[in-house]
Write a protein that holds these residues in place. Structure first.
Motif, PDB file in Angstrom:
ATOM      1  N   GLN A  39      -3.864   5.836  25.744  1.00 50.64           N
ATOM      2  CA  GLN A  39      -4.949   5.294  24.926  1.00 50.64           C
ATOM      3  C   GLN A  39      -5.789   4.303  25.719  1.00 50.64           C
ATOM      4  O   GLN A  39      -7.013   4.294  25.621  1.00 50.64           O
ATOM      5  CB  GLN A  39      -4.391   4.618  23.668  1.00 50.64           C
ATOM      6  CG  GLN A  39      -3.864   5.590  22.645  1.00 50.64           C
ATOM      7  CD  GLN A  39      -3.240   4.878  21.444  1.00 50.64           C
ATOM      8  OE1 GLN A  39      -3.150   3.655  21.395  1.00 50.64           O
ATOM      9  NE2 GLN A  39      -2.815   5.658  20.463  1.00 50.64           N
ATOM     10  N   ARG A  40      -5.123   3.458  26.509  1.00 59.20           N
ATOM     11  CA  ARG A  40      -5.848   2.482  27.312  1.00 59.20           C
ATOM     12  C   ARG A  40      -6.761   3.193  28.309  1.00 59.20           C
ATOM     13  O   ARG A  40      -7.905   2.803  28.513  1.00 59.20           O
ATOM     14  CB  ARG A  40      -4.892   1.539  28.037  1.00 59.20           C
ATOM     15  CG  ARG A  40      -5.676   0.528  28.889  1.00 59.20           C
ATOM     16  CD  ARG A  40      -4.904  -0.587  29.490  1.00 59.20           C
ATOM     17  NE  ARG A  40      -3.623  -0.222  30.048  1.00 59.20           N
ATOM     18  CZ  ARG A  40      -2.707  -1.111  30.385  1.00 59.20           C
ATOM     19  NH1 ARG A  40      -2.926  -2.398  30.231  1.00 59.20           N
ATOM     20  NH2 ARG A  40      -1.555  -0.725  30.892  1.00 59.20           N
ATOM     21  N   GLN A  41      -6.256   4.245  28.941  1.00 60.60           N
ATOM     22  CA  GLN A  41      -7.065   4.997  29.894  1.00 60.60           C
ATOM     23  C   GLN A  41      -8.285   5.600  29.192  1.00 60.60           C
ATOM     24  O   GLN A  41      -9.396   5.542  29.714  1.00 60.60           O
ATOM     25  CB  GLN A  41      -6.229   6.089  30.559  1.00 60.60           C
ATOM     26  CG  GLN A  41      -6.983   6.859  31.624  1.00 60.60           C
ATOM     27  CD  GLN A  41      -6.108   7.904  32.302  1.00 60.60           C
ATOM     28  OE1 GLN A  41      -4.978   8.135  31.933  1.00 60.60           O
ATOM     29  NE2 GLN A  41      -6.662   8.554  33.302  1.00 60.60           N
ATOM     30  N   ALA A  42      -8.079   6.175  28.010  1.00 64.07           N
ATOM     31  CA  ALA A  42      -9.189   6.761  27.255  1.00 64.07           C
ATOM     32  C   ALA A  42     -10.202   5.684  26.853  1.00 64.07           C
ATOM     33  O   ALA A  42     -11.419   5.909  26.934  1.00 64.07           O
ATOM     34  CB  ALA A  42      -8.663   7.489  26.022  1.00 64.07           C
ATOM     35  N   ARG A  55       6.333   5.278  23.391  1.00 61.86           N
ATOM     36  CA  ARG A  55       5.269   4.419  22.854  1.00 61.86           C
ATOM     37  C   ARG A  55       4.451   3.809  23.989  1.00 61.86           C
ATOM     38  O   ARG A  55       3.226   3.762  23.925  1.00 61.86           O
ATOM     39  CB  ARG A  55       5.903   3.316  21.987  1.00 61.86           C
ATOM     40  CG  ARG A  55       4.922   2.407  21.332  1.00 61.86           C
ATOM     41  CD  ARG A  55       4.320   3.043  20.090  1.00 61.86           C
ATOM     42  NE  ARG A  55       3.427   2.095  19.476  1.00 61.86           N
ATOM     43  CZ  ARG A  55       2.149   2.340  19.241  1.00 61.86           C
ATOM     44  NH1 ARG A  55       1.646   3.519  19.486  1.00 61.86           N
ATOM     45  NH2 ARG A  55       1.385   1.422  18.717  1.00 61.86           N
ATOM     46  N   ILE A  56       5.116   3.363  25.041  1.00 65.60           N
ATOM     47  CA  ILE A  56       4.420   2.807  26.208  1.00 65.60           C
ATOM     48  C   ILE A  56       3.510   3.862  26.829  1.00 65.60           C
ATOM     49  O   ILE A  56       2.343   3.591  27.147  1.00 65.60           O
ATOM     50  CB  ILE A  56       5.428   2.252  27.234  1.00 65.60           C
ATOM     51  CG1 ILE A  56       6.084   0.980  26.695  1.00 65.60           C
ATOM     52  CG2 ILE A  56       4.755   1.990  28.582  1.00 65.60           C
ATOM     53  CD1 ILE A  56       7.300   0.510  27.487  1.00 65.60           C
TER      54      ILE A  56
END
Length: 127
Positions: A100-103, A93-94
């Motif tokens: 997702q944060r990078q995207a 999950r991390i």
């Protein structure tokens, strides 16, 4: 020591849920309340399971994943298997959230560049 029982309404109010949500978790096999006649009664174990369910949801796990974690309690009294499975799922999950944060960061950077270009064009000479 006697077991303290809670009704649907009592438990729902305590945990900030609706009685319908409790029945939903019951139909999904996440909790198994007892019965006193036609009334559902919940134990402290049910309450603890619900707290774990809500925590799992906040962390982004599916109900199926949460059920798998909870089912391991019954299989392994030492909770070793459960903790290993939980640790693996947490790490996955991390990693997904980091991706997702990078995207999101990339998308925001592109949007900011496009915003600056649009502002520059608006501020430039009118043709």
């Amino acid at each position: 020591m006697t077991e303290q029982f809670l009704t649907v309404t009592q438990l729902a109010e305590e945990l900030g849920l609706t009685p319908r949500a409790l029945r939903f978790y019951e139909t999904k096999g996440l909790i198994t309340p007892g019965r006193a006649g036609t009334t559902r009664i919940y134990t402290q174990r049910d309450r603890a399971r619900l707290i774990l369910i809500l925590r799992g949801k906040r962390l982004g796990f599916s109900l199926q994943e949460i059920k798998s974690f909870l089912d391991l309690y019954n299989v392994d009294g030492t909770q070793h298997k459960q903790m290993k499975a939980l640790l693996q799922s947490l790490r996955e999950r991390i990693a997904n959230l980091e991706d997702q944060r990078q995207a999101i960061d990339q998308t925001l950077a592109e949007l900011r560049r496009a915003e600056q270009e649009a502002e520059a064009r608006l501020a430039g000479p009118v043709r």
